[in-house]
Scaffold this motif. Structure first.
Motif, PDB file in Angstrom:
ATOM      1  N   CYS A  21       0.888  -1.296   0.129  1.00 12.86           N
ATOM      2  CA  CYS A  21      -0.054  -0.004   0.004  1.00 12.86           C
ATOM      3  C   CYS A  21       0.976   1.141  -0.018  1.00 12.86           C
ATOM      4  N   MET A  22       0.878   1.886  -1.095  1.00 11.07           N
ATOM      5  CA  MET A  22       1.850   3.049  -1.247  1.00 11.07           C
ATOM      6  C   MET A  22       1.161   4.315  -1.418  1.00 11.07           C
ATOM      7  N   GLY A  23       2.044   5.443  -1.089  1.00 12.93           N
ATOM      8  CA  GLY A  23       1.645   6.663  -1.055  1.00 12.93           C
ATOM      9  C   GLY A  23       0.517   7.188   0.031  1.00 12.93           C
ATOM     10  N   ILE A  24       0.463   6.551   1.187  1.00  9.43           N
ATOM     11  CA  ILE A  24      -0.276   6.855   2.211  1.00  9.43           C
ATOM     12  C   ILE A  24       0.567   7.729   3.275  1.00  9.43           C
ATOM     13  N   ARG A  25       0.317   8.699   3.508  1.00  6.33           N
ATOM     14  CA  ARG A  25       0.942   9.680   4.438  1.00  6.33           C
ATOM     15  C   ARG A  25       0.516   8.952   6.064  1.00  6.33           C
ATOM     16  N   TYR A  26       1.600   8.656   6.720  1.00 11.71           N
ATOM     17  CA  TYR A  26       2.960   8.774   6.757  1.00 11.71           C
ATOM     18  C   TYR A  26       3.543   7.231   6.687  1.00 11.71           C
ATOM     19  N   ASN A  36      11.749   3.843  -6.098  1.00 10.16           N
ATOM     20  CA  ASN A  36      12.725   3.178  -5.304  1.00 10.16           C
ATOM     21  C   ASN A  36      12.123   2.554  -4.329  1.00 10.16           C
ATOM     22  N   THR A  37      11.213   3.086  -3.587  1.00 14.49           N
ATOM     23  CA  THR A  37      10.675   2.579  -2.305  1.00 14.49           C
ATOM     24  C   THR A  37       9.798   1.454  -2.562  1.00 14.49           C
ATOM     25  N   LEU A  38       9.071   1.495  -3.833  1.00  9.36           N
ATOM     26  CA  LEU A  38       8.329   0.332  -4.251  1.00  9.36           C
ATOM     27  C   LEU A  38       9.369  -0.965  -4.428  1.00  9.36           C
ATOM     28  N   MET A  39      10.457  -0.648  -5.210  1.00  7.42           N
ATOM     29  CA  MET A  39      11.518  -1.861  -5.585  1.00  7.42           C
ATOM     30  C   MET A  39      12.003  -2.177  -4.193  1.00  7.42           C
ATOM     31  N   ALA A  40      12.357  -1.480  -3.264  1.00  7.36           N
ATOM     32  CA  ALA A  40      12.885  -1.839  -1.815  1.00  7.36           C
ATOM     33  C   ALA A  40      11.842  -2.876  -1.216  1.00  7.36           C
ATOM     34  N   MET A  41      10.600  -2.491  -1.272  1.00  8.55           N
ATOM     35  CA  MET A  41       9.776  -3.149  -0.690  1.00  8.55           C
ATOM     36  C   MET A  41       9.572  -4.546  -1.414  1.00  8.55           C
ATOM     37  N   VAL A  42       9.500  -4.590  -2.638  1.00  5.80           N
ATOM     38  CA  VAL A  42       9.378  -5.640  -3.485  1.00  5.80           C
ATOM     39  C   VAL A  42      10.677  -6.685  -3.156  1.00  5.80           C
ATOM     40  N   ASN A  43      11.703  -6.050  -2.991  1.00 11.53           N
ATOM     41  CA  ASN A  43      13.053  -6.937  -2.865  1.00 11.53           C
ATOM     42  C   ASN A  43      12.954  -7.831  -1.364  1.00 11.53           C
TER      43      ASN A  43
END
Length: 296
Positions: free
Chosen positions: A194-199, A206-213
């Motif tokens: 779940c991306m882009g939700i403050r905070y 880059n954050t998406l791929m860090a989580m995917v990895n």
């Protein structure tokens, strides 16, 4: 890149989006009809919250869930039903100068198993499990999901044969997923990034791929972003090996100034995916892929 994906439609959500678009469904009939139209447009999974028809606010009323699920199951489509269990973990403080008493208008804290009452009766194939606590936006609202609570909910879902979709809002919450696996409470996890939700985790690549990895081996996962990044994330998710989620819970627009419907967002997603050579799966294919257990 993944060659075939399934689309989840998050139909209404629990937030104030209902005040900003007349397309956001509110009554059980509206929610069910919107879920059915989204399925006809290409969604394989429908993610369901319910709302009090009078106040239009999010509700945990079992009768409302019962009505929505009955209508969907009686229809001429057969989507995978995914019920939220997020409500019951809402803590709203009184403010920085007087955090107590809690704000009674927004606070809704329930025991772990009480948050599963509708799941226990209606037995959807999937329900969500929010994998951690976080400051949710710039208000005094905190989404509360302690590890003991998640452990108890996961154990009960295992007994019920309902597949949890693990909602992950930041990288640290993947630790929770790993710990639940270690305890034997999860097999082959189903994860939603779940991306882009403050905070929580920002929606950048880059954050998406860090989580995917950091996704555990063997997991099936989806990814989405709220707001204007929702439709770009349809392509980004597939490129990152993830399935797709769209819907009015997370985004109200097809383009600048152009209000969307759930069906319209799903149709647009199908076009995006097919244009990059990705096949969209139907509900029965998703059931087979996820080894889901139909209960009705």
């Amino acid at each position: 890149m993944i060659s075939e994906v399934f689309i989840t439609c998050a139909v209404t959500g629990s937030g104030s989006n209902v005040e900003r678009s007349h397309h956001v469904p509110v009554t059980p009939e509206q929610i069910a009809d919107s879920a059915i139209e989204a399925t006809k447009s290409g969604a394989a999974v429908v993610h369901i919250h319910v709302r009090d028809p009078k106040t239009r606010r999010a509700s945990r009323d079992l009768a409302l869930y019962r009505d929505v699920v009955r209508r969907i199951r009686k229809s001429d489509v057969n989507p995978v039903i995914n019920l939220t269990t997020g409500l019951g973990g809402d803590l709203v403080l009184g403010g920085p100068d007087a955090p107590l008493p809690l704000d009674p208008y927004g606070t809704d804290m329930a025991p772990a198993l009480e948050r599963l009452v509708h799941v226990e009766e209606l037995r959807p194939e999937i329900c969500t499990l929010d994998c951690g606590s976080m400051n949710f936006g710039a208000r005094d609202y905190v989404m509360i999901n302690t590890y003991p609570t998640l452990r108890k909910m996961a154990a009960r879902l295992q007994e019920l044969g309902v597949r949890p979709e693990l909602e992950v809002f930041d990288t640290g919450q993947l630790w929770v997923v790993r710990d639940l696996i270690k305890e034997g409470l999860l097999a082959k996890p189903l994860i939603q990034l779940c991306m882009g939700i403050r905070y929580g985790a920002p929606a950048d690549l880059n954050t998406l791929m860090a989580m995917v990895n950091q996704i555990p081996p063997g997991a099936v996962y989806s990814a989405f972003s709220i707001g204007r990044m929702q439709l770009p994330y349809v392509a980004m998710a597939a490129l990152a090996g993830a399935n797709v989620r769209v819907g009015l819970e997370d985004n109200l627009y097809l383009s600048r100034g152009r209000l969307a419907t759930n069906a319209g967002l799903v149709q647009q997603s199908v076009q995006i995916l097919e244009s990059i050579g990705v096949r969209v799966m139907n509900p029965d294919e998703v059931r087979e892929k996820l080894a889901l257990k139909p209960h009705v």
